[in-house]
Structure formats: structure tokens, C-alpha cells
Design a protein around this motif. Structure first.
Motif, PDB file in Angstrom:
ATOM      1  N   ALA A 111       0.833  -1.207   0.000  1.00 15.67           N
ATOM      2  CA  ALA A 111       0.000   0.000   0.000  1.00 15.67           C
ATOM      3  C   ALA A 111       0.866   1.256   0.000  1.00 15.67           C
ATOM      4  CB  ALA A 111      -0.933  -0.003   1.206  1.00 15.67           C
ATOM      5  N   GLU A 112       1.946   1.235   0.791  1.00  8.94           N
ATOM      6  CA  GLU A 112       2.859   2.379   0.828  1.00  8.94           C
ATOM      7  C   GLU A 112       3.584   2.529  -0.495  1.00  8.94           C
ATOM      8  OE1 GLU A 112       4.100   2.594   5.555  1.00  8.94           O
ATOM      9  OE2 GLU A 112       5.160   1.199   4.226  1.00  8.94           O
ATOM     10  N   MET A 113       3.964   1.414  -1.115  1.00  9.08           N
ATOM     11  CA  MET A 113       4.647   1.467  -2.404  1.00  9.08           C
ATOM     12  C   MET A 113       3.747   2.095  -3.462  1.00  9.08           C
ATOM     13  SD  MET A 113       6.280  -1.643  -4.656  1.00  9.08           S
ATOM     14  CE  MET A 113       4.664  -2.204  -5.236  1.00  9.08           C
ATOM     15  N   ILE A 114       2.474   1.715  -3.459  1.00 10.76           N
ATOM     16  CA  ILE A 114       1.520   2.300  -4.402  1.00 10.76           C
ATOM     17  C   ILE A 114       1.431   3.807  -4.188  1.00 10.76           C
ATOM     18  CG2 ILE A 114      -0.951   2.441  -4.970  1.00 10.76           C
ATOM     19  CD1 ILE A 114      -1.056  -0.614  -4.431  1.00 10.76           C
ATOM     20  N   ASP A 115       1.378   4.217  -2.922  1.00  6.38           N
ATOM     21  CA  ASP A 115       1.315   5.640  -2.592  1.00  6.38           C
ATOM     22  C   ASP A 115       2.589   6.356  -3.044  1.00  6.38           C
ATOM     23  OD1 ASP A 115      -0.065   7.878  -1.234  1.00  6.38           O
ATOM     24  OD2 ASP A 115       1.657   7.796   0.119  1.00  6.38           O
ATOM     25  N   GLU A 116       3.740   5.694  -2.899  1.00  5.79           N
ATOM     26  CA  GLU A 116       5.010   6.287  -3.325  1.00  5.79           C
ATOM     27  C   GLU A 116       5.039   6.480  -4.842  1.00  5.79           C
ATOM     28  OE1 GLU A 116       8.354   4.109  -1.893  1.00  5.79           O
ATOM     29  OE2 GLU A 116       7.699   4.181   0.198  1.00  5.79           O
ATOM     30  N   ILE A 117       4.582   5.485  -5.581  1.00 11.87           N
ATOM     31  CA  ILE A 117       4.548   5.600  -7.040  1.00 11.87           C
ATOM     32  C   ILE A 117       3.671   6.779  -7.445  1.00 11.87           C
ATOM     33  CG2 ILE A 117       3.866   4.469  -9.200  1.00 11.87           C
ATOM     34  CD1 ILE A 117       4.452   1.776  -7.813  1.00 11.87           C
ATOM     35  N   LYS A 118       2.523   6.917  -6.772  1.00 11.49           N
ATOM     36  CA  LYS A 118       1.611   8.021  -7.071  1.00 11.49           C
ATOM     37  C   LYS A 118       2.278   9.364  -6.781  1.00 11.49           C
ATOM     38  CE  LYS A 118      -2.778   7.391  -5.870  1.00 11.49           C
ATOM     39  NZ  LYS A 118      -3.955   6.976  -5.064  1.00 11.49           N
ATOM     40  N   GLN A 119       3.034   9.447  -5.696  1.00 11.32           N
ATOM     41  CA  GLN A 119       3.730  10.693  -5.371  1.00 11.32           C
ATOM     42  C   GLN A 119       4.805  11.017  -6.409  1.00 11.32           C
ATOM     43  OE1 GLN A 119       4.707  11.482  -1.068  1.00 11.32           O
ATOM     44  NE2 GLN A 119       3.992   9.389  -0.852  1.00 11.32           N
ATOM     45  N   CYS A 120       5.549   9.997  -6.834  1.00  8.23           N
ATOM     46  CA  CYS A 120       6.582  10.209  -7.857  1.00  8.23           C
ATOM     47  C   CYS A 120       5.957  10.663  -9.171  1.00  8.23           C
ATOM     48  CB  CYS A 120       7.391   8.927  -8.069  1.00  8.23           C
ATOM     49  SG  CYS A 120       8.456   8.485  -6.671  1.00  8.23           S
ATOM     50  N   LEU A 121       4.842  10.060  -9.537  1.00  9.35           N
ATOM     51  CA  LEU A 121       4.146  10.453 -10.768  1.00  9.35           C
ATOM     52  C   LEU A 121       3.651  11.892 -10.672  1.00  9.35           C
ATOM     53  CD1 LEU A 121       2.028   7.259 -11.552  1.00  9.35           C
ATOM     54  CD2 LEU A 121       3.991   8.100 -12.855  1.00  9.35           C
ATOM     55  N   SER A 122       3.146  12.251  -9.495  1.00 15.76           N
ATOM     56  CA  SER A 122       2.635  13.611  -9.306  1.00 15.76           C
ATOM     57  C   SER A 122       3.732  14.643  -9.528  1.00 15.76           C
ATOM     58  CB  SER A 122       2.048  13.750  -7.894  1.00 15.76           C
ATOM     59  OG  SER A 122       1.606  15.069  -7.660  1.00 15.76           O
ATOM     60  N   VAL A 123       4.932  14.368  -8.978  1.00 13.41           N
ATOM     61  CA  VAL A 123       6.060  15.285  -9.162  1.00 13.41           C
ATOM     62  C   VAL A 123       6.531  15.261 -10.611  1.00 13.41           C
ATOM     63  CG1 VAL A 123       8.464  15.738  -8.508  1.00 13.41           C
ATOM     64  CG2 VAL A 123       6.788  15.112  -6.758  1.00 13.41           C
ATOM     65  N   ALA A 124       6.620  14.051 -11.184  1.00 10.13           N
ATOM     66  CA  ALA A 124       7.099  13.916 -12.569  1.00 10.13           C
ATOM     67  C   ALA A 124       6.153  14.575 -13.566  1.00 10.13           C
ATOM     68  CB  ALA A 124       7.275  12.442 -12.916  1.00 10.13           C
ATOM     69  N   SER A 125       4.865  14.609 -13.238  1.00 10.62           N
ATOM     70  CA  SER A 125       3.871  15.166 -14.166  1.00 10.62           C
ATOM     71  C   SER A 125       4.067  16.662 -14.404  1.00 10.62           C
ATOM     72  CB  SER A 125       2.457  14.911 -13.643  1.00 10.62           C
ATOM     73  OG  SER A 125       2.211  15.646 -12.447  1.00 10.62           O
ATOM     74  N   LYS A 126       4.827  17.325 -13.521  1.00 10.64           N
ATOM     75  CA  LYS A 126       5.066  18.757 -13.683  1.00 10.64           C
ATOM     76  C   LYS A 126       6.007  19.036 -14.844  1.00 10.64           C
ATOM     77  CE  LYS A 126       4.355  19.521  -8.734  1.00 10.64           C
ATOM     78  NZ  LYS A 126       4.976  19.898  -7.429  1.00 10.64           N
ATOM     79  N   ASN A 127       6.837  18.024 -15.181  1.00  8.91           N
ATOM     80  CA  ASN A 127       7.799  18.194 -16.279  1.00  8.91           C
ATOM     81  C   ASN A 127       7.637  17.160 -17.386  1.00  8.91           C
ATOM     82  OD1 ASN A 127       9.327  20.398 -15.041  1.00  8.91           O
ATOM     83  ND2 ASN A 127      10.012  18.874 -13.553  1.00  8.91           N
ATOM     84  N   ASN A 128       6.662  16.268 -17.233  1.00 12.91           N
ATOM     85  CA  ASN A 128       6.429  15.233 -18.245  1.00 12.91           C
ATOM     86  C   ASN A 128       4.940  15.148 -18.558  1.00 12.91           C
ATOM     87  OD1 ASN A 128       9.198  13.575 -18.341  1.00 12.91           O
ATOM     88  ND2 ASN A 128       8.757  14.033 -16.201  1.00 12.91           N
ATOM     89  N   ASN A 129       4.638  14.903 -19.809  1.00 14.47           N
ATOM     90  CA  ASN A 129       3.250  14.704 -20.215  1.00 14.47           C
ATOM     91  C   ASN A 129       2.910  13.225 -20.019  1.00 14.47           C
ATOM     92  OD1 ASN A 129       0.751  14.548 -21.348  1.00 14.47           O
ATOM     93  ND2 ASN A 129       1.354  15.283 -23.375  1.00 14.47           N
ATOM     94  N   LEU A 130       2.228  12.910 -18.913  1.00 17.21           N
ATOM     95  CA  LEU A 130       1.944  11.508 -18.609  1.00 17.21           C
ATOM     96  C   LEU A 130       0.876  10.912 -19.519  1.00 17.21           C
ATOM     97  CD1 LEU A 130       2.233  11.354 -14.717  1.00 17.21           C
ATOM     98  CD2 LEU A 130       3.954  11.004 -16.475  1.00 17.21           C
ATOM     99  N   ASN A 131       0.254  11.744 -20.360  1.00 14.21           N
ATOM    100  CA  ASN A 131      -0.626  11.198 -21.393  1.00 14.21           C
ATOM    101  C   ASN A 131       0.175  10.359 -22.382  1.00 14.21           C
ATOM    102  OD1 ASN A 131      -3.075  12.188 -20.521  1.00 14.21           O
ATOM    103  ND2 ASN A 131      -2.826  14.143 -21.582  1.00 14.21           N
TER     104      ASN A 131
END
Length: 238
Positions: A111-131
């Protein structure tokens, strides 16, 4: 006068308590670190105050196709770290592939790992188009709960002795993996096209998961856990 003095003292104590608690919560706040790697790759990972997670998300630009993310997990290795003069209890100060670490990184639950991935994606989305996210990959053993679920299914079907990739694919469909992935990537408008395994299939002793999950101690857990590379393909990037 005495009563007024006591009220002021009480107010001061309450004020300092609030300030200290606020400072403590900021110190324990999870933070995402980023490391620029070679060839345009970037590593994102979470640090809990001074306790670094075992998990990293490696972002790789794949030209013509889109963006790829690889989940990497290790109890004592990380691309980001190089030795620095800091408190030895601070896991943010030690690491690297050339020099083995005496300290191990924090082992998050699934559960924590899933939350960590979501946090990393959230930060990465500021400089990457996750679409444009094309696929997500990981070793099955990194996702401990799913690896154990998959092995339990294969064991019940008497397929742990001779395992085919197709058998693992079908077993994965019966696990919680797809729901977890949609929880992570659904908010970016991604839908899953396919979940498939590839590369060499190996069987790990359940003790090999001890750095990743407490579930290996479960008496019902199979003695052998299947491990393989899993590729999650998303709908066409746009």
C-alpha cells in the motif's frame, strides 16, 4: 494578577506545543527526490524524513513510442546516492552500486509502495506529459503481495513445477494488480491495454522476500515464489 500570570503561562505552553508539533510533522513529511541519470533517464524516489524507500521510479524517454516508467526496488542499492559525510543513521547519506551499504533502505508495504509511485508520478507530471506514458515495468518480486498471490494461484493449479508465461499472465488477471494499477494511473486518463510477462522465469525461496515484505513469514505462503519481468502496456499515447 496571579490568575492573569497563570493564564499567560498556560497560553505560552499551548503555543509552544502547537509549534513543536507542527515542526515535527514537517520533519516527518514524505519528500520526493529526483536524480538526473544518463541518456535522459530520471530517478524519482520517496524519503520519509531521514529514511529512504527501497523503491525508485525510473523514467525513460522512448522516442517514437512515448514515456516509460520502470519500478526498481533494492534493499541496499540506489542510483541516486553517493557517500557523503552525514549521520550514519541517515539513509539519505549512503548508497551506490560500488560500495555495499551496511544500512538498508526502508521497506514499504504494498500500500505504501503504491502511494510512493503516485507521489513520484505527481512530481514527474510537472515536467512530463503523462498522457504519453507508453508502458510501466517491474520485477514481479518487487510487488510482493501480487507475487505471492500469483504463486498461490499457480500452486493450486499445479503449475509451479512447469511454468509458462501464459500461465503467469492468466494468474495475474486473478490478482489485485490491475485494480492497483488503475488506482495509480487512472487519474492520468490511462487505461490498460495489456499486462504480460516476459524474459526468464525464476522461482525464489520465500525467504528471498524478507527485505521486501513481512508476508513471506505467512505459513500459507508458497515456499517458492515466481519472479519474472512484467510489462504493463497502456492505451495509445496521445
Amino acid at each position: 494578577m496571579e490568575d492573569r500570570k497563570n493564564i499567560l503561562i498556560l497560553f505560552f505552553i499551548v503555543f509552544m506545543t502547537i509549534c513543536c508539533n507542527g515542526t515535527q510533522s514537517l520533519q516527518n513529511e514524505k519528500k520526493v527526490f529526483i536524480k538526473q541519470l544518463d541518456f535522459g533517464h530520471k530517478e524519482y524516489f520517496v524519503c520519509y524524513d531521514k529514511d529512504t524507500s527501497q523503491c525508485s521510479c525510473i523514467f525513460s524517454p522512448v522516442y517514437y513510442y512515448g514515456l516509460c516508467v520502470e519500478l526498481y526496488r533494492s534493499p541496499n542499492e540506489k542510483y541516486f546516492f553517493r557517500y557523503m559525510n552525514k549521520d550514519e543513521n541517515d539513509t539519505t547519506a549512503f548508497g551506490g552500486f560500488k560500495k555495499p551499504r551496511e544500512k538498508i533502505f526502508r521497506s514499504p508495504t504494498s500500500a505504501e509502495m503504491i502511494d510512493e509511485i503516485k507521489q513520484c508520478l505527481s512530481v514527474a507530471s510537472k515536467n512530463n506529459n503523462l498522457n504519453k506514458l507508453y508502458h510501466f515495468s517491474f520485477r514481479l518480486s518487487y510487488w510482493c503481495d501480487v507475487a505471492i498471490q500469483t504463486s498461490e494461484i499457480l500452486e493450486k493449479e499445479n503449475k509451479l513445477n512447469v511454468i509458462r508465461h501464459a500461465d503467469i499472465d492468466k494468474a495475474l488477471e486473478k490478482t489485485s494488480l490491475k485494480d492497483s494499477l488503475m488506482n495509480i494511473f487512472g487519474c492520468y486518463g490511462k487505461t490498460i491495454k495489456e499486462i504480460a510477462c516476459c524474459e526468464i522465469i525464476s522461482l525464489l525461496r520465500k525467504e528471498n522476500l524478507q527485505d521486501y515484505s513481512p508476508l513471506y513469514k505467512d505459513s500459507n505462503c508458497p515456499n517458492e515464489i515466481v519472479d519474472v519481468e512484467v510489462i504493463v502496456s497502456f492505451d495509445d499515447a496521445h
